[in-house]
Design an enzyme around this catalytic site. Structure first.
Site, PDB file in Angstrom:
ATOM      1  N   ASP A 223       0.835  -1.201   0.000  1.00 23.23           N
ATOM      2  CA  ASP A 223       0.000   0.000   0.000  1.00 23.23           C
ATOM      3  C   ASP A 223       0.878   1.262   0.000  1.00 23.23           C
ATOM      4  O   ASP A 223       1.851   1.348   0.752  1.00 23.23           O
ATOM      5  CB  ASP A 223      -0.866  -0.033   1.271  1.00 23.23           C
ATOM      6  CG  ASP A 223      -1.951   1.023   1.258  1.00 23.23           C
ATOM      7  OD1 ASP A 223      -2.784   0.992   0.339  1.00 23.23           O
ATOM      8  OD2 ASP A 223      -1.962   1.877   2.161  1.00 23.23           O
ATOM      9  N   GLU A 285       1.920  -0.581  -5.049  1.00 23.03           N
ATOM     10  CA  GLU A 285       0.877   0.389  -5.369  1.00 23.03           C
ATOM     11  C   GLU A 285       1.575   1.747  -5.335  1.00 23.03           C
ATOM     12  O   GLU A 285       1.736   2.361  -4.287  1.00 23.03           O
ATOM     13  CB  GLU A 285      -0.262   0.376  -4.338  1.00 23.03           C
ATOM     14  CG  GLU A 285      -1.409   1.273  -4.783  1.00 23.03           C
ATOM     15  CD  GLU A 285      -1.973   2.206  -3.712  1.00 23.03           C
ATOM     16  OE1 GLU A 285      -3.053   2.768  -3.940  1.00 23.03           O
ATOM     17  OE2 GLU A 285      -1.329   2.403  -2.670  1.00 23.03           O
TER      18      GLU A 285
END
Ligand code: NOJ
Length: 562
Positions: A223, A285
């Site tokens: 993330d 990401e």
């Protein structure tokens, strides 16, 4: 006439070092809250996912990526983790996670889990200890606490803004109740950023990686991978951050995105993962442009894949698509990494809905009742054509749950059910991401459309979804679901994920014409029907159409290449 193949750079010593599974895999994103609810509380859970794994086998994907299911107060739907080694009771327990991984492996599916290293929850033990221990303590040094500016420290340390709106700093009260230091949170106030210059933070995350690797997971989706390291001294920056744009190439880089130091972290993680058998994978990401900067994340000693957000945001237009595909293949090829492709996820408007607006329309972050509404029919037709173009590309593709049913964004959700922190933090300016997170419809005639055994669903499902439910599409020739299945089967049979792409000349500019090994792919993004090669016998079309007059607008066809 075709161009030189664009994928395999035979002259590059790093290209294709053995064919690891993730180089060509199709990976399906499961958003646990919204996939399948086993106990009827209205929130999806791990046993629900395990029970539905055969769906992914039937669909024909290789792996699933699970958004976070760790212990969390759910202030950002699980991206606020309070214990990285525990399962949140709303989703089940550790035994349920083990059962999910075991069942997936039995079925031949790999499992990628999320890791959230930029921030913890404010309810994490570390943050609670930092609050208690006070300024200057070892506990505060794991986060980015700073004294405020102004005579009494009443102003935030700098003008950084939160991705969800409002300032990126919040002031705490010290143990004696007096106004104290400020801490940085690039996202919600309940998501304090960690300080990655602190070796304890490195050690902790290596240990968390090992914990889940030992539980058998096949990899991690990282993330905010571009956000962990902040520029030294936290220099001021006054622009609004855009999670969906990341590094805007018009400006110099914000001091909190894409700093060179992030690459040291990923070199460290590469070494950890490499000690485990079975080609485990690390996926970034990273909202970073241009493709050449993304490539830095997937150099041979760093991560394995990075999401291709420049591709996701590309309009349904021939020249733009050709450009982004070429750039992506060249940039990733230059470091020996596979290109990846993605059209939807839990943070963006679903692509059926995006393509239902005219290309070039500035789309809001979330759509509500009072906003202008997409043309659903056009959107679905273009989305299916876009998916068939994507699934023909070499490299690895990501699908988001529900896109195989052609689900649109829920664009008429009542505002009072919204849960994305973006809505409140932006003072109700941005509606946020709830519309792409609505629970899955499995059975049109069942309560909550088969999402769970009760009528409960944490976000209401539109009544029109009865007709989009899996059972309304399964075995129905030409349905969105059967088209996805057909494309995935052909992708595997023709080994398109491992193939080489060349552009094919002789078509109008609005037609994306390419050859991937023995398949010719034509995607008509224009407004008019275009001629097809003589005697063309389609392998598959994105919607059921009559091709006798040529290839109609907004249709993709796969043909045997001659
Ligand atoms: C990216 C995740 O995909 C998104 O859902 C989340 O809100 C932010 N990172 C913060 O963790």
């Amino acid at each position: 006439m075709t161009s030189e193949p664009l994928t395999k750079r035979a002259d590059h010593p790093l290209t294709a070092p053995g064919h690891e599974w993730w180089r060509s895999a199709v990976i399906y994103q499961v958003y646990p809250r919204s996939f399948a609810d086993s106990d009827g509380d209205g929130i999806g859970d791990l046993p629900g996912i395990t029970a539905r794994l055969p769906h992914l086998v039937e669909l024909g994907v290789d792996a699933l990526w699970l958004s976070p299911f760790y212990r969390s107060p759910q202030a950002d739907a699980g991206y606020d983790v309070s214990d990285y080694r525990a399962v949140d009771p709303v989703f089940g327990d550790l035994a349920d996670a083990d059962a999910l991984v075991a069942r997936a492996h039995e079925l031949g599916l790999r499992v990628i889990v999320d890791i959230v290293p930029n921030h913890t929850s404010d309810e994490h033990d570390w943050f609670q200890a930092a609050l208690a221990a006070g300024p200057g303590s070892e506990q505060r040094a794991r986060y980015l606490f700073r004294d405020g500016l102004g005579e009494h420290g009443e102003l935030p340390p700098n003008r950084w803004r939160s991705v969800f709106g409002g300032p990126a700093w919040t002031r705490v009260a010290e143990a004696d109740g007096s106004p104290g230091q400020w801490y940085l949170h690039l996202f919600d106030v309940k998501q304090p950023d960690l300080d990655w210059t602190n070796p304890q933070v490195h050690e902790e995350f290596v240990s968390v990686l090992r914990f889940w690797l030992d539980h058998g997971v096949d990899g991690f989706r990282i993330d905010v991978a571009h956000g962990l390291v902040k520029a030294e001294g936290l220099p001021d920056w006054e622009h609004e951050p855009e999670m969906l744009e990341g590094t805007d190439s018009r400006f110099s880089r914000p001091p909190y995105w894409d700093q060179p130091g992030v690459h040291d972290i990923y070199r460290e993680w590469h070494q950890v993962v490499a000690q485990y058998a079975g080609d485990r994978v690390l996926v970034a990401e990273a909202w970073v442009t241009p493709a050449a900067r993304i490539a830095d994340y997937v150099r041979p000693d760093e991560l394995h894949q990075s999401f291709n957000f420049p591709y996701l945001v590309t309009a349904w237009e021939g020249p733009a698509l050709r450009e982004v595909i070429t750039e992506s293949l060249e940039a990733m090829g230059s470091v020996g990494a596979p290109a990846t492709w993605v059209l939807s996820n839990h943070d963006v408007l679903r692509h059926v809905t995006r393509f239902g607006f005219e290309a070039g329309t500035a789309l809001p972050n979330g759509i509500g009742l009072a906003d202008s509404q997409p043309n659903h029919e056009v959107g679905l037709r273009r989305a299916r054509a876009a998916t068939m173009l994507m699934l023909a590309l070499p490299g690895s593709c990501y699908l988001y749950q529900g896109e195989e049913l052609g689900l649109p964004e829920h664009t008429t959700l009542p505002d009072d059910v919204r849960q994305d922190p973006t809505w409140a933090r932006s003072s109700h300016e941005h509606r946020g991401r709830d519309g792409c997170r609505v629970p899955m419809p499995w059975a049109g005639d069942s309560p909550s459309f088969g999402f769970g055994p009760s009528h409960n669903a944490w976000l209401p499902q539109p009544s029109s979804w009865a007709g989009l439910a899996l059972d309304a599409q399964r075995t129905v020739p030409g349905s969105t679901y059967e088209t996805y299945r057909g494309a995935l089967r052909l992708r595997r049979e023709h080994r398109l994920g491992e193939g080489e792409l060349s552009w094919v000349d002789g078509y109008p500019e609005q037609v994306v014409a390419l050859r991937n090994d023995d398949v010719l792919v034509l995607a008509n993004t224009g407004r008019t029907t275009v001629p097809l090669p003589d005697g063309a016998q389609p392998l598959l079309t994105s919607v059921p159409v009559d091709l006798s007059a040529g290839l109609p607008a907004d249709v993709t066809v796969w043909l045997p290449a001659r």
